[in-house]
Design an enzyme around this catalytic site. Structure first.
Site, short mmCIF file in Angstrom:
data_model
loop_
_atom_site.label_atom_id
_atom_site.label_comp_id
_atom_site.label_asym_id
_atom_site.label_seq_id
_atom_site.Cartn_x
_atom_site.Cartn_y
_atom_site.Cartn_z
N SER A 168 0.80 -1.23 0.00
CA SER A 168 0.00 0.00 0.00
C SER A 168 0.84 1.28 0.00
O SER A 168 0.31 2.35 -0.30
CB SER A 168 -0.94 0.02 1.20
OG SER A 168 -0.23 0.20 2.40
N LYS B 294 0.39 4.53 6.82
CA LYS B 294 -0.11 5.45 5.79
C LYS B 294 0.57 6.81 5.95
O LYS B 294 1.24 7.08 6.94
CB LYS B 294 -1.64 5.65 5.92
CG LYS B 294 -2.45 4.35 5.94
CD LYS B 294 -2.40 3.59 4.64
CE LYS B 294 -3.13 2.25 4.75
NZ LYS B 294 -2.93 1.42 3.53
#
Length: 234
Positions: free
Chosen positions: A54, A115
């Site tokens: 990701s 993230k």
């Protein structure tokens, strides 16, 4: 007062005698190690590994990183910081055993993500598509120029405006906003915009869900580097 001191002295003598036994030394050592691990992990830093793609191309599967934890006691994350976090879907138990597992990292089952901070408290975030199919983040109505993402052409499509309310609480569908961030709320996104479960799916993140900031990639050795906060422009 003297009776209290005598009692303390008595307990101290019993403890010293017990500690000199084989079991006493072993248990004391284990307790000391656990306390030190908790102090280091909670207040200073910890080691994490990257399990998914990701954050391509910044971080790839198998990367080992150092996550510092002390700065969170003084200020909130800044835009561009790469943060380890517990998403809203992770239920953080306060029971003694799960809490100890989380503090030590031993047998911990709590799912954490990594993230990048894109939106800060009080801002309005929106995803908009250009005519050529590229998607961009807009912060307070201005395009946010990001140099670190894998591709601006890999964003999933937003739901049709007529169906937007239907998918509002479905974390399997990407939303494009606008998202109005409240106090202590952050908008998190993976650098691999085509393969990242982030705030576009599960919404904004509260500050108390952050674990720490990724600061150093130490393995594999051919990828060793400091993970600087990237300063992009709006």
């Amino acid at each position: 007062m003297s009776r209290v001191l005598d009692k303390i002295k008595e307990y101290k003598q019993k403890y010293d005698k017990w500690e000199k036994t084989g079991w006493g030394e072993t248990i004391s050592t284990i307790v000391f190690v656990l306390v030190m691990v908790i102090i280091i992990r909670f207040f200073i830093a910890e080691i994490r590994w990257i399990p998914s793609g990701s954050m391509h191309p910044t971080l790839v599967e198998g990367d080992r990183i150092v996550v510092e934890r002390f700065s969170r006691f003084f200020s909130g994350p800044k835009r561009g910081d790469i943060m380890v976090l517990y998403p809203p879907s992770t239920q953080l138990s306060r029971a003694p055993i799960p809490l100890l597992e989380r503090l030590t990292g031993i047998m911990c089952k709590d799912i954490a993500y990594i993230k990048r901070v894109v939106g800060l408290p009080g801002e309005t975030i929106e995803i908009k598509f250009d005519d050529d199919g590229a998607a961009y983040v807009y912060i307070n109505g201005k395009k946010y120029k990001e140099k670190y993402i894998q591709s601006a052409y890999e964003y999933p499509l937003c739901p049709d405006k007529k169906m937007e309310s239907f998918f509002k609480y479905d974390d399997r569908v990407m939303k494009c906003g606008p998202f109005k961030l409240g106090k202590d709320e952050y908008f998190m996104m993976g650098d691999n915009r085509g393969n990242s479960q982030d705030s576009r799916y599960w919404g904004t993140l509260k500050r108390d869900r952050f674990v720490g900031r990724a600061v150093f990639l130490f393995y594999p050795f051919d990828r060793v580097r400091v993970l600087h906060r990237l300063k992009n422009t709006i």
